[in-house]
Design an enzyme around this catalytic site. Structure first.
Site, PDB file in Angstrom:
ATOM      1  N   LYS A  68     -24.649  23.103   5.055  1.00  0.00           N
ATOM      2  CA  LYS A  68     -24.189  22.099   5.673  1.00  0.00           C
ATOM      3  C   LYS A  68     -23.047  22.334   6.750  1.00  0.00           C
ATOM      4  CE  LYS A  68     -21.719  18.792   6.314  1.00  0.00           C
ATOM      5  NZ  LYS A  68     -20.818  18.326   7.290  1.00  0.00           N
ATOM      6  N   GLU A 115     -12.213  29.107   1.073  1.00  0.00           N
ATOM      7  CA  GLU A 115     -11.719  29.741   1.984  1.00  0.00           C
ATOM      8  C   GLU A 115     -10.808  28.470   2.703  1.00  0.00           C
ATOM      9  OE1 GLU A 115     -10.147  30.327   5.017  1.00  0.00           O
ATOM     10  OE2 GLU A 115     -11.955  31.303   5.738  1.00  0.00           O
ATOM     11  N   CYS A 150      -8.310  29.877  10.599  1.00  0.00           N
ATOM     12  CA  CYS A 150      -7.446  29.803   9.350  1.00  0.00           C
ATOM     13  C   CYS A 150      -6.517  30.999   9.115  1.00  0.00           C
ATOM     14  CB  CYS A 150      -8.588  30.109   8.386  1.00  0.00           C
ATOM     15  SG  CYS A 150      -9.789  31.163   8.546  1.00  0.00           S
ATOM     16  N   GLU A 153      -0.919  24.116   8.188  1.00  0.00           N
ATOM     17  CA  GLU A 153      -1.604  24.344   9.220  1.00  0.00           C
ATOM     18  C   GLU A 153      -1.416  23.266  10.313  1.00  0.00           C
ATOM     19  OE1 GLU A 153      -5.684  24.783   8.048  1.00  0.00           O
ATOM     20  OE2 GLU A 153      -5.485  26.962   8.398  1.00  0.00           O
TER      21      GLU A 153
HETATM   22  P1  NDP Z   1     -12.697  19.581   6.328  1.00  0.00           P
HETATM   23  O1  NDP Z   1     -12.123  20.490   5.216  1.00  0.00           O
HETATM   24  O2  NDP Z   1     -12.639  18.190   6.025  1.00  0.00           O
HETATM   25  O3  NDP Z   1     -14.182  20.172   6.725  1.00  0.00           O
HETATM   26  C1  NDP Z   1     -14.632  21.180   6.503  1.00  0.00           C
HETATM   27  C2  NDP Z   1     -16.198  21.270   6.211  1.00  0.00           C
HETATM   28  O4  NDP Z   1     -16.227  20.306   4.915  1.00  0.00           O
HETATM   29  C3  NDP Z   1     -17.094  20.411   7.325  1.00  0.00           C
HETATM   30  O5  NDP Z   1     -18.542  20.874   7.167  1.00  0.00           O
HETATM   31  C4  NDP Z   1     -17.070  19.109   6.911  1.00  0.00           C
HETATM   32  O6  NDP Z   1     -17.977  18.295   7.440  1.00  0.00           O
HETATM   33  C5  NDP Z   1     -17.285  19.278   5.303  1.00  0.00           C
HETATM   34  N1  NDP Z   1     -16.732  17.964   4.564  1.00  0.00           N
HETATM   35  C6  NDP Z   1     -15.578  17.126   4.974  1.00  0.00           C
HETATM   36  N2  NDP Z   1     -15.581  16.103   3.691  1.00  0.00           N
HETATM   37  C7  NDP Z   1     -16.290  16.740   2.679  1.00  0.00           C
HETATM   38  C8  NDP Z   1     -16.801  16.279   1.514  1.00  0.00           C
HETATM   39  N3  NDP Z   1     -16.254  15.227   1.071  1.00  0.00           N
HETATM   40  N4  NDP Z   1     -17.571  16.836   0.808  1.00  0.00           N
HETATM   41  C9  NDP Z   1     -18.232  17.921   1.146  1.00  0.00           C
HETATM   42  N5  NDP Z   1     -18.084  18.552   2.366  1.00  0.00           N
HETATM   43  C10 NDP Z   1     -17.096  17.786   3.227  1.00  0.00           C
HETATM   44  O7  NDP Z   1     -11.704  19.830   7.740  1.00  0.00           O
HETATM   45  P2  NDP Z   1     -11.660  18.710   8.971  1.00  0.00           P
HETATM   46  O8  NDP Z   1     -12.892  19.121   9.869  1.00  0.00           O
HETATM   47  O9  NDP Z   1     -11.378  17.384   8.483  1.00  0.00           O
HETATM   48  O10 NDP Z   1     -10.254  19.342   9.654  1.00  0.00           O
HETATM   49  C11 NDP Z   1      -9.199  19.152   9.112  1.00  0.00           C
HETATM   50  C12 NDP Z   1      -8.015  20.279   8.911  1.00  0.00           C
HETATM   51  O11 NDP Z   1      -8.601  21.093   8.023  1.00  0.00           O
HETATM   52  C13 NDP Z   1      -7.781  21.132  10.156  1.00  0.00           C
HETATM   53  O12 NDP Z   1      -6.982  20.672  10.903  1.00  0.00           O
HETATM   54  C14 NDP Z   1      -7.468  22.479   9.567  1.00  0.00           C
HETATM   55  O13 NDP Z   1      -6.124  22.356   9.306  1.00  0.00           O
HETATM   56  C15 NDP Z   1      -8.218  22.552   8.247  1.00  0.00           C
HETATM   57  N6  NDP Z   1      -9.392  23.540   8.595  1.00  0.00           N
HETATM   58  C16 NDP Z   1      -9.317  24.747   8.232  1.00  0.00           C
HETATM   59  C17 NDP Z   1     -10.477  25.619   8.436  1.00  0.00           C
HETATM   60  C18 NDP Z   1     -10.469  26.976   8.022  1.00  0.00           C
HETATM   61  O14 NDP Z   1     -10.922  27.829   8.642  1.00  0.00           O
HETATM   62  N7  NDP Z   1      -9.831  27.295   6.858  1.00  0.00           N
HETATM   63  C19 NDP Z   1     -11.715  25.150   9.116  1.00  0.00           C
HETATM   64  C20 NDP Z   1     -11.658  23.791   9.488  1.00  0.00           C
HETATM   65  C21 NDP Z   1     -10.578  22.989   9.139  1.00  0.00           C
HETATM   66  P3  NDP Z   1     -17.836  17.430   8.444  1.00  0.00           P
HETATM   67  O15 NDP Z   1     -17.220  18.184   9.631  1.00  0.00           O
HETATM   68  O16 NDP Z   1     -19.177  17.050   8.888  1.00  0.00           O
HETATM   69  O17 NDP Z   1     -17.076  16.105   8.016  1.00  0.00           O
END
Ligand code: NDP
Length: 483
Positions: free
Chosen positions: A177, A252, A286, A385
């Site tokens: 996903k 992660e 990250c 972050e």
């Molecule tokens: P999320 O953690 O919400 O998203 C990461 C993944 O999880 C995406 O594929 C998202 O799908 C999916 N997801 C979201 N909600 C659910 C759920 N309830 N159940 C299962 N999967 C889910 O991060 P955001 O995109 O909202 O970003 C917010 C913050 O998260 C950023 O500002 C950053 O600080 C952090 N982040 C950290 C990352 C890293 O590399 N460690 C990567 C991305 C974000 P979808 O996007 O389709 O909602």
């Protein structure tokens, strides 16, 4: 005239299919805010179909394939990614906004993951244990079964490669996903995987919203392992959903990496890396080096030298190969802008700010990199972050204070130490709470061969490297009493 939208589909059981809902999500170009494609907005029924297809693949051609054959398939996929390198890099840059040179690096890394794990597939094995007289005990290393992969938007091709590459090499069948903001390269590369010989059902991609398709996948009783990269909040929710079915999870969850610069450091070597560590991917990494800790004696000099580097950085559309591209979405821009303004209100001052290229479209999601000083240690920008190109500078005196500051956030993913004193470098490496510590270099989590993952709120489990391959397996002990 606007270009026609490309309609992307899910990949389930080897077929490209629309979402069962009939709904779609618009794909936005972060460089100018325009819509150029659509994605299926999938629901639980699509996730069910993907999990069923994966389970069937384990009982079919994929499950019967030898490790050597699996390795060859993945090696062929690596070659196909390399063959399509230019178009994949252009797609990654357009979908995420990242500078084209960064997208090229990402596609190369994705190909390398499949090369690495393809080569490793038949080098992974169990062991025997000396046990009771007249017995033989074998510990078999076996795949989990159906693995779920929830991928974020910041490095879709790379994180897809590290996660799916290891899982397939170990013999699992995958359901992916990707993030709604960045599905395109995972979809295109998965289609190439079929061409490389991955049988239908062994690799499925379901697009949609996190709260719909993502939540359905995390809570699915048919999965046997879940790999998640993203925010701490969603990571917690995903782990809780998986726990109901006793599904093991690798998390992660990001970091607040310190770049620690001692007075004896080689500043010519350190400072370009310190800047790149926060500007790379517009800080949406990250392992972004989002804090620079500077020893007091060189504080003013380092700040001045960093400031002149920040002022020279160019921010603009990814296709123009700038130093910094746009952020992924309007939502992320608002989030970063809000944190930045809150830091200023808390007393931080702007030491330097990068330029926005004059031809950057006003409708794009640009946030030129900024260097801050004077931020209170307890402020959220010092602790959490930002996921944007915001570097916060702090000063320290001596190793103890450096260690204290380095460890003074809830995270523990990566860190860098810049010093010419070898003993100090090793003392710091032992005392810093992080999954990776770089001495006089910084990989921003890089290195396919290096185990990657966090301590504290940065998560648990390891991806990348041989360790990552092992985490996509479990052990089965066979004890034989034969006399
Ligand atoms: P999320 O953690 O919400 O998203 C990461 C993944 O999880 C995406 O594929 C998202 O799908 C999916 N997801 C979201 N909600 C659910 C759920 N309830 N159940 C299962 N999967 C889910 O991060 P955001 O995109 O909202 O970003 C917010 C913050 O998260 C950023 O500002 C950053 O600080 C952090 N982040 C950290 C990352 C890293 O590399 N460690 C990567 C991305 C974000 P979808 O996007 O389709 O909602």
């Amino acid at each position: 005239m606007s270009e026609p939208h490309t309609e992307y589909a899910n990949l389930i059981d080897g077929r490209l299919v629309p979402a069962s809902t009939g709904l779609s999500i618009e794909v936005v170009d972060p460089a100018d805010g325009s819509v150029f494609a659509t994605l299926p907005r999938s629901a639980a029924a699509d996730v069910d179909a993907a999990v069923d297809a994966a389970r069937a693949a384990l009982h079919g051609a994929w499950g019967r394939m030898t490790a050597t054959e699996r390795g060859r398939v993945l090696t062929r996929l690596s070659a196909l990614i390399t063959e399509h390198h230019a178009e994949l890099a252009a797609l990654e840059s357009r979908d995420t906004g990242k500078p084209i040179q960064q997208a090229r690096v990402d596609i190369t890394a994705c190909a390398r993951y499949f090369e690495y794990y393809g080569g490793a597939a038949d080098k992974l094995h169990g062991e025997t244990i000396p046990y009771a007289a007249g017995s033989t005990v074998m510990v078999l290393r076996v795949p989990h079964g159906v693995t779920a992969h929830i991928i974020p938007w910041n490095y879709p091709a790379q994180i897809y490669g590290r996660s799916v590459g290891g899982a397939l090499a170990a013999g699992n069948a995958c359901v992916v996903k990707p993030a709604e903001d960045a599905c395109l390269t995972p979809l295109v590369i998965s289609a190439l995987a079929l061409q490389a010989g991955v049988p239908p059902g062994a690799l499925n991609v379901v697009c949609g919203l996190g709260s719909e398709a993502g939540a359905a996948l995390a809570a699915h009783p048919g999965i046997n392992h879940l790999s998640f990269t993203g925010s701490t909040v969603t990571g917690t929710a995903v782990a809780q959903a998986a726990a109901v079915n006793h599904v093991p999870v690798t998390l992660e969850l990001g970091g607040k990496a310190p770049q620690i610069v001692f007075a004896d450091a080689d500043l010519d070597a350190a400072l370009p890396v310190v800047v790149n560590a926060i500007v790379q991917n517009a800080g949406q990494t990250c392992s972004a080096g989002s804090r620079v800790l500077i020893e007091r004696g060189i504080h003013d000099e380092v700040l001045e030298r960093l400031a002149s580097r920040f002022k020279a950085l160019r921010t603009g559309p990814g296709a123009a190969a700038p130093d910094c591209g746009p952020l992924i979405s309007a939502r992320q821009l608002a989030r970063v802008q809000g944190k930045f303004e809150s830091a200023l209100q808390a007393g931080a001052r702007i030491v330097a700010r990068a330029q926005l290229l004059p031809d950057a479209p006003a409708t794009g999601f640009y946030f030129p990199p900024v260097l801050l000083a004077g931020l209170p240690l307890s402020h959220e920008v010092a602790q959490d972050e930002v996921f944007g190109p915001v570097l916060a500078a702090f000063s320290f005196e001596g190793e103890d204070e450096a260690v204290h500051l380095a460890n003074a956030t809830p995270y523990g993913l990566t860190a860098a130490v810049w010093t010419r004193d070898g003993g100090r470098a090793l003392r710091m490496a032992h005392r810093i709470e992080a999954g990776q510590v770089f001495i006089n270099n910084y990989g921003a989590g890089g290195g396919i061969e290096l185990p990657f993952g966090g301590m504290k709120h940065s998560g648990y489990g390891r991806e990348k490297a041989f360790e990552g391959l092992k985490s996509f397996t479990t052990l089965k002990t066979v004890a034989i009493l034969h006399g």
